[in-house]
Design a protein around this motif. Structure first.
Motif, short mmCIF file in Angstrom:
data_model
loop_
_atom_site.label_atom_id
_atom_site.label_comp_id
_atom_site.label_asym_id
_atom_site.label_seq_id
_atom_site.Cartn_x
_atom_site.Cartn_y
_atom_site.Cartn_z
N ALA A 154 -57.86 -31.95 -44.06
CA ALA A 154 -58.00 -33.43 -43.58
C ALA A 154 -56.83 -33.88 -42.68
O ALA A 154 -55.63 -33.41 -42.77
N PHE A 155 -57.30 -34.23 -41.53
CA PHE A 155 -56.38 -34.69 -40.40
C PHE A 155 -56.37 -36.28 -40.57
O PHE A 155 -57.40 -36.89 -40.50
N ILE A 156 -55.26 -36.98 -40.78
CA ILE A 156 -55.15 -38.39 -41.06
C ILE A 156 -54.57 -38.79 -39.46
O ILE A 156 -53.46 -38.44 -39.15
N THR A 157 -55.11 -39.90 -39.35
CA THR A 157 -54.72 -40.41 -37.98
C THR A 157 -53.37 -41.27 -38.11
O THR A 157 -53.36 -42.48 -37.73
N ALA A 158 -52.42 -40.75 -38.89
CA ALA A 158 -51.12 -41.21 -39.07
C ALA A 158 -50.12 -40.11 -38.95
O ALA A 158 -50.30 -39.55 -39.38
N ALA A 159 -49.16 -40.18 -38.05
CA ALA A 159 -48.09 -39.18 -37.78
C ALA A 159 -46.82 -39.31 -38.69
O ALA A 159 -46.55 -37.98 -38.63
N TYR A 160 -46.74 -40.13 -39.36
CA TYR A 160 -45.35 -40.29 -39.88
C TYR A 160 -45.65 -40.32 -41.42
O TYR A 160 -46.68 -40.69 -42.04
N PHE A 197 -53.29 -33.64 -27.10
CA PHE A 197 -53.28 -34.05 -28.50
C PHE A 197 -54.63 -33.53 -29.40
O PHE A 197 -54.40 -32.99 -30.81
N VAL A 198 -55.70 -33.23 -28.91
CA VAL A 198 -56.94 -32.63 -29.33
C VAL A 198 -56.67 -31.12 -29.74
O VAL A 198 -56.79 -30.65 -30.63
N SER A 199 -55.77 -30.56 -28.55
CA SER A 199 -55.65 -29.06 -28.90
C SER A 199 -54.60 -29.00 -30.61
O SER A 199 -54.59 -28.00 -30.77
N MET A 200 -53.75 -29.84 -30.29
CA MET A 200 -52.79 -30.01 -31.54
C MET A 200 -53.31 -29.83 -32.79
O MET A 200 -52.92 -28.99 -33.67
N VAL A 201 -54.62 -30.42 -32.95
CA VAL A 201 -55.40 -30.39 -34.33
C VAL A 201 -55.78 -29.03 -34.28
O VAL A 201 -55.56 -28.50 -35.70
N ALA A 202 -56.18 -28.12 -33.26
CA ALA A 202 -56.73 -26.90 -33.78
C ALA A 202 -55.40 -26.05 -33.89
O ALA A 202 -55.62 -25.07 -34.93
N GLU A 203 -54.29 -26.32 -33.37
CA GLU A 203 -53.16 -25.59 -33.72
C GLU A 203 -52.71 -25.86 -35.20
O GLU A 203 -52.01 -25.07 -35.89
N LEU A 213 -53.34 -31.76 -43.72
CA LEU A 213 -52.70 -31.02 -42.44
C LEU A 213 -51.26 -31.92 -42.41
O LEU A 213 -51.07 -32.85 -42.73
N ARG A 214 -50.12 -31.01 -41.97
CA ARG A 214 -48.76 -31.50 -42.01
C ARG A 214 -48.53 -32.58 -41.18
O ARG A 214 -49.24 -33.05 -40.10
N HIS A 215 -47.56 -33.52 -41.33
CA HIS A 215 -47.07 -34.54 -40.30
C HIS A 215 -46.89 -33.98 -39.12
O HIS A 215 -46.42 -32.89 -38.89
N TYR A 216 -47.35 -34.59 -37.99
CA TYR A 216 -47.20 -33.86 -36.53
C TYR A 216 -46.54 -34.99 -35.64
O TYR A 216 -46.55 -34.70 -34.52
N PHE A 217 -45.66 -35.69 -36.34
CA PHE A 217 -44.63 -36.45 -35.32
C PHE A 217 -43.91 -35.92 -34.22
O PHE A 217 -43.70 -36.48 -33.02
N ASP A 218 -43.62 -34.52 -34.50
CA ASP A 218 -42.82 -33.86 -33.58
C ASP A 218 -43.62 -32.65 -33.02
O ASP A 218 -42.89 -31.91 -32.43
N HIS A 219 -44.81 -32.58 -33.20
CA HIS A 219 -45.56 -31.46 -32.57
C HIS A 219 -45.52 -31.47 -31.16
O HIS A 219 -45.81 -32.68 -30.48
N PRO A 220 -45.43 -30.53 -30.65
CA PRO A 220 -45.30 -30.50 -29.15
C PRO A 220 -46.66 -31.11 -28.60
O PRO A 220 -46.52 -31.76 -27.48
N GLY A 221 -47.79 -31.00 -29.03
CA GLY A 221 -49.09 -31.81 -28.55
C GLY A 221 -48.77 -33.15 -28.69
O GLY A 221 -49.38 -33.84 -27.54
N PHE A 222 -48.46 -33.71 -29.53
CA PHE A 222 -48.34 -35.10 -29.77
C PHE A 222 -47.41 -35.84 -28.75
O PHE A 222 -47.75 -36.76 -28.11
N VAL A 223 -46.12 -34.99 -28.76
CA VAL A 223 -45.19 -35.24 -27.79
C VAL A 223 -45.52 -35.35 -26.42
O VAL A 223 -45.41 -36.17 -25.61
N ALA A 224 -46.32 -34.07 -25.92
CA ALA A 224 -46.60 -33.91 -24.45
C ALA A 224 -47.59 -35.27 -24.16
O ALA A 224 -47.77 -35.70 -23.08
N ALA A 225 -48.62 -35.48 -24.97
CA ALA A 225 -49.59 -36.58 -24.80
C ALA A 225 -48.80 -37.93 -24.55
O ALA A 225 -49.09 -38.69 -23.72
N MET A 226 -47.87 -38.27 -25.40
CA MET A 226 -47.29 -39.62 -25.21
C MET A 226 -46.19 -39.34 -24.18
O MET A 226 -46.12 -40.47 -23.36
N THR A 227 -45.74 -38.22 -23.81
CA THR A 227 -44.70 -38.24 -22.49
C THR A 227 -45.69 -38.43 -21.28
O THR A 227 -45.23 -39.06 -20.31
#
Length: 328
Positions: A102-108, A290-296, A137-151
């Motif tokens: 399960a990928f939940i559309t909430a990171a925190y 962000f999309v590739s993050m889900v696969a990771e 799936l784990r919380h991804y607030f600090d995942h490099p994919g999420f951070v890169a997208a927001m940066t």
């Protein structure tokens, strides 16, 4: 991919036509003593947008972007509107899915952004004989994919400011406010919601100074929530001499109604009234990282389940929905 045979995207849901608006809002507040006039007030936010929330379209776009990346069948279930999680669980069982991620559309971490979704999944599974096992799936607030997208999106927003204001623009990160009592119990040791948001904001901001503020408060005035509110903070910044602000909705992964209304409508009007230059960064959406993050995340070892006492449900009390799509 840790033995998964499907990916389940879990989200909040939203109305897709005007006649959906009130039934959707009634689902959101079921079991809470919310005055009818407050629901009508919130409904008007949706009707101003044609009675359609952007959130479902954005879930579809994300799923389309994920299909060539994750290599698994993808299903989608919502908490408050079609496709409901229980209906999706029936479809998965009928298709022979045995174990889904399960990928939940909430990171925190918080009750609203984590535990409540886990409860929703459990309740949906209980309604369906032969329902698949579901691993969040784990919380991804600090995942490099999420951070890169927001940066990336933050840099683009800075570049939309007049050139003379870009270097000195203040980064103001926003997230959905929650009651202080809920914030205090977020995560296994409490306080995780705000701590995680500050960590993400710091990663995205890099060397630039930033603020973390709150939006979309929806509770009665006597109940303390996280502050300051974004509109109040804009006024304080302008009074202190700030000339330009970039709003970064770090607490959300898609540009749904609370982002569009509370930031692009209300906060933008406040900025105009103040004479403040304002741009708003896009959420992660379908950014390639962000999309590739889900696969990771799928390729990681199965995460440990949350402790039983993590992010407990708040005690029932009257509540007032804002744009009603919850923390993201």
């Amino acid at each position: 991919m840790a033995g998964y045979d499907a990916l389940l995207v879990v989200s909040f849901g939203g109305p897709e036509k005007p006649e959906d608006v009130m039934p959707f809002l009634e689902n959101v507040v079921r079991g809470r003593d919310v005055p009818r006039e407050r629901l009508l007030e919130v409904a008007e936010h949706y009707h101003q947008a044609g009675g359609v929330s952007p959130i479902n379209r954005q879930c579809r776009d994300l799923i389309d972007a994920l299909r060539p990346v994750v290599g698994l069948p993808i299903y989608w279930g919502n908490r408050n509107w079609h496709p409901f999680l229980a209906d999706t669980m029936r479809q998965m069982a009928g298709d022979g899915v045995r174990r889904a991620a399960a990928f939940i559309t909430a990171a925190y971490s918080s009750y609203s952004s984590c535990r409540q979704y886990l409860d929703d999944i459990a309740q949906a599974r209980a309604q369906v004989p032969g329902a698949p096992a579901v691993v969040r799936l784990r919380h991804y607030f600090d995942h490099p994919g999420f951070v890169a997208a927001m940066t990336d999106h933050t840099r683009q927003a800075i570049d939309r400011l007049p050139a003379e204001h870009r270097a000195g623009a203040r980064l103001v990160f926003t997230a959905h406010s929650i009651p202080l009592s809920m914030a205090a119990t977020a995560g296994p040791d409490g306080g995780a919601y705000e701590e995680q948001l500050r960590a993400t904001a710091a990663l995205v901001a890099g060397d630039r100074p930033f603020d973390l503020v709150w939006q979309s408060r929806s509770g009665p005035p006597q109940v303390p929530w996280l502050e300051p509110d974004v509109c109040d903070h804009l006024a304080a910044l302008r009074a202190a001499g700030t000339e330009a602000v970039v709003l970064v909705p770090i607490g959300f992964v898609s540009d749904h109604m609370e982002v569009v209304y509370d930031l692009d409508t209300e906060a933008a009007q406040v900025a105009r009234d103040l004479g403040l230059h304002l741009t708003r960064a896009a959420t992660a959406g379908t950014h390639p990282r962000f999309v590739s993050m889900v696969a990771e995340l799928l390729a990681e070892p199965e995460p440990a389940p949350c402790p039983a006492g993590c992010c407990p449900a708040p005690r029932p009390r009257a509540a007032r929905p804002a744009a009603a799509e919850g923390p993201r």
